[in-house]
Design an enzyme around this catalytic site. Structure first.
Site, PDB file in Angstrom:
ATOM      1  N   GLY A  12     -14.034  52.285  54.199  1.00 18.43           N
ATOM      2  CA  GLY A  12     -15.318  52.029  54.676  1.00 18.43           C
ATOM      3  C   GLY A  12     -15.552  52.465  56.236  1.00 18.43           C
ATOM      4  N   GLY A  15     -12.025  50.988  57.909  1.00 14.60           N
ATOM      5  CA  GLY A  15     -10.952  52.047  57.600  1.00 14.60           C
ATOM      6  C   GLY A  15     -10.941  53.441  57.939  1.00 14.60           C
ATOM      7  N   HIS A 176     -10.535  33.445  64.033  1.00 18.64           N
ATOM      8  CA  HIS A 176     -11.615  34.600  64.185  1.00 18.64           C
ATOM      9  C   HIS A 176     -12.977  33.731  63.854  1.00 18.64           C
ATOM     10  CE1 HIS A 176     -13.150  38.425  64.525  1.00 18.64           C
ATOM     11  NE2 HIS A 176     -13.293  38.653  63.382  1.00 18.64           N
TER      12      HIS A 176
HETATM   13  N1  NAD Z   1     -10.758  41.214  61.614  1.00 20.94           N
HETATM   14  C1  NAD Z   1     -11.840  41.539  62.048  1.00 20.94           C
HETATM   15  O1  NAD Z   1     -11.873  40.946  63.493  1.00 20.94           O
HETATM   16  C2  NAD Z   1     -12.906  42.372  61.325  1.00 20.94           C
HETATM   17  C3  NAD Z   1     -13.745  43.171  62.056  1.00 20.94           C
HETATM   18  C4  NAD Z   1     -14.435  43.896  61.581  1.00 20.94           C
HETATM   19  C5  NAD Z   1     -14.709  44.025  60.073  1.00 20.94           C
HETATM   20  N2  NAD Z   1     -14.021  43.043  59.574  1.00 20.94           N
HETATM   21  C6  NAD Z   1     -13.944  42.995  58.068  1.00 20.94           C
HETATM   22  O2  NAD Z   1     -13.318  44.329  57.477  1.00 20.94           O
HETATM   23  C7  NAD Z   1     -13.530  44.460  56.132  1.00 20.94           C
HETATM   24  C8  NAD Z   1     -14.224  45.921  55.957  1.00 20.94           C
HETATM   25  O3  NAD Z   1     -15.416  46.211  56.948  1.00 20.94           O
HETATM   26  P1  NAD Z   1     -16.225  47.706  56.761  1.00 20.94           P
HETATM   27  O4  NAD Z   1     -17.430  47.457  57.989  1.00 20.94           O
HETATM   28  O5  NAD Z   1     -15.208  48.718  56.945  1.00 20.94           O
HETATM   29  O6  NAD Z   1     -16.636  47.318  55.429  1.00 20.94           O
HETATM   30  P2  NAD Z   1     -17.225  48.600  54.384  1.00 20.94           P
HETATM   31  O7  NAD Z   1     -18.043  48.012  53.424  1.00 20.94           O
HETATM   32  O8  NAD Z   1     -17.773  49.839  55.024  1.00 20.94           O
HETATM   33  O9  NAD Z   1     -15.562  48.919  53.727  1.00 20.94           O
HETATM   34  C9  NAD Z   1     -14.962  48.203  52.805  1.00 20.94           C
HETATM   35  C10 NAD Z   1     -14.563  49.197  51.896  1.00 20.94           C
HETATM   36  O10 NAD Z   1     -13.608  48.592  51.011  1.00 20.94           O
HETATM   37  C11 NAD Z   1     -13.558  49.162  49.670  1.00 20.94           C
HETATM   38  N3  NAD Z   1     -13.069  48.321  48.427  1.00 20.94           N
HETATM   39  C12 NAD Z   1     -13.982  47.379  48.042  1.00 20.94           C
HETATM   40  N4  NAD Z   1     -12.789  46.831  47.132  1.00 20.94           N
HETATM   41  C13 NAD Z   1     -11.758  47.696  47.034  1.00 20.94           C
HETATM   42  C14 NAD Z   1     -10.543  47.699  46.186  1.00 20.94           C
HETATM   43  N5  NAD Z   1     -10.370  46.687  45.365  1.00 20.94           N
HETATM   44  N6  NAD Z   1      -9.438  48.417  46.641  1.00 20.94           N
HETATM   45  C15 NAD Z   1      -9.825  49.368  47.662  1.00 20.94           C
HETATM   46  N7  NAD Z   1     -11.006  49.214  48.409  1.00 20.94           N
HETATM   47  C16 NAD Z   1     -11.865  48.495  47.984  1.00 20.94           C
HETATM   48  C17 NAD Z   1     -15.071  49.462  49.426  1.00 20.94           C
HETATM   49  O11 NAD Z   1     -15.357  50.457  48.455  1.00 20.94           O
HETATM   50  C18 NAD Z   1     -15.674  50.105  50.760  1.00 20.94           C
HETATM   51  O12 NAD Z   1     -15.450  51.123  51.016  1.00 20.94           O
HETATM   52  C19 NAD Z   1     -14.813  43.494  55.866  1.00 20.94           C
HETATM   53  O13 NAD Z   1     -14.181  42.366  55.129  1.00 20.94           O
HETATM   54  C20 NAD Z   1     -15.163  43.038  57.303  1.00 20.94           C
HETATM   55  O14 NAD Z   1     -15.971  41.736  57.117  1.00 20.94           O
HETATM   56  C21 NAD Z   1     -12.979  42.271  60.176  1.00 20.94           C
END
Ligand code: NAD
Length: 309
Positions: A12, A15, A176
């Site tokens: 996403g 990633g 966080h």
């Molecule tokens: N730690 C931090 O500071 C921080 C900062 C930003 C985002 N995040 C978190 O990171 C995560 C990703 O954010 P994003 O904006 O990229 O979201 P996003 O929705 O763009 O991407 C998530 C991806 O995960 C995939 N996915 C779902 N289930 C899956 C599985 N079982 N196997 C493989 N892939 C799978 C989805 O298809 C999607 O492409 C979220 O949980 C968000 O809250 C954390």
């Protein structure tokens, strides 16, 4: 010598952008994995097609199959679902818990020596879950949050003082979320204490903006959440590990008595190198700072208890 291998689970926003930074910095070959057919393949091919223009030699592949992640050195886990209207926090936790358990098992089966960098929210709980479920030593499961929160804090200070972001050193503790613990006492601008350059009210305002930094981006974007700074932060951790840089960075790690906290994943300064977390640095805190850490730890413990593991 073989190139290093970085697998990124979840193609996403976070990633795919992490893949971009990693490839461009030539940290190694990159494998993007997602459950959606075509997305990781398409993004990976598009990114690889940028390599002749940008001149980087990193192979980038996209897949729905974990076999291609075999023998990764670092695996960044960003897979998860965002909270949708009508979904409670508990529902979200339950869904992401299942995703992370299944992802971690498939990753570790193919790459038992990898270091895992967790990104999926709720970050502290997902890191804890992976420490408990993956069977990996706690030094090799590290959550990304502190670097992002610190980067936001540094960015706000740089904007306020109109100085280079490069000259700001800062540290931050805690979970966080809104209860993170920025530490103005440990913030300097080229060695000059922040308190000599800004009045307390301004520092308090910047600290408050940092605490709410994630929400500020969500409100602006309307859909989705931050991804440039979060992915850059995950790649800074990856670089510290792959180059054995032994950087001192705030990361979410499993504590076993440090800071008076046990059986919790919590943001603290650590030394990051080839072995993962090579040491945890314990700061001498004032009573006021300790109280903030305790409050933050209570909220992380509550979220961890909701995992029911
Ligand atoms: N730690 C931090 O500071 C921080 C900062 C930003 C985002 N995040 C978190 O990171 C995560 C990703 O954010 P994003 O904006 O990229 O979201 P996003 O929705 O763009 O991407 C998530 C991806 O995960 C995939 N996915 C779902 N289930 C899956 C599985 N079982 N196997 C493989 N892939 C799978 C989805 O298809 C999607 O492409 C979220 O949980 C968000 O809250 C954390």
């Amino acid at each position: 010598m073989a190139r290093r291998k970085i697998s990124i689970i979840g193609a996403g926003f976070v990633g795919a952008t992490a893949a971009h930074w990693a490839a461009e910095k030539e940290l190694g070959d990159v494998v993007l994995v997602d459950i959606i057919e075509g997305i990781p393949q398409g993004k990976a091919l598009d990114l690889f097609e940028a390599s002749p223009v940008e001149g980087f030699d990193s192979k980038v592949t996209g897949t729905n199959n974990y076999d291609e992640t075999k023998n990764s050195d670092v695996v960044i886990i960003t897979s998860g679902v965002p909270r949708k209207p009508g979904m409670s926090r508990e529902d979200l936790l339950e869904i992401n818990k299942k995703i992370i358990e299944s992802v971690a098992a498939q990753v570790v089966e193919r790459s038992p020596n990898a270091i895992l960098i967790m990104v999926t929210n709720p970050l502290d709980s997902m890191t804890y879950l992976t420490v408990k479920r993956s069977g990996l030593p706690k030094e090799r499961v590290i959550g990304m949050a502190g670097i992002l929160d610190t980067a936001r804090y540094k960015a706000f200070i740089a904007m306020e003082l109109s100085v280079s972001v490069e000259d700001i050193q800062a540290l931050l503790l805690g979970g966080h979320g809104d209860e993170m613990v920025p530490l103005p006492r440990f913030t300097t601008i080229s060695g000059i204490p922040l308190s000599q350059l800004l009045p307390k009210e301004t520092i308090d305002r910047l600290v408050d903006r940092t605490r709410k930094g994630g929400g500020e981006i969500v409100n602006l974007l309307k859909t989705g959440s931050a991804f440039y700074a979060p992915s850059a932060a995950a790649i800074q951790m990856t670089e510290a590990i792959l180059k054995d840089k032994k950087r001192i960075l705030p990361c979410c790690v499993y504590l076993n008595g440090e800071y008076g906290l046990k059986d919790i994943c919590f943001g603290v300064p650590v030394k990051l190198g080839a072995k993962g977390v090579e040491s945890i640095i314990e700061l001498q805190l004032t009573d006021e700072e300790k109280a903030l850490v305790t409050k933050s730890a209570e909220s992380v413990k509550k979220s961890i208890s909701e995992l029911k593991i």
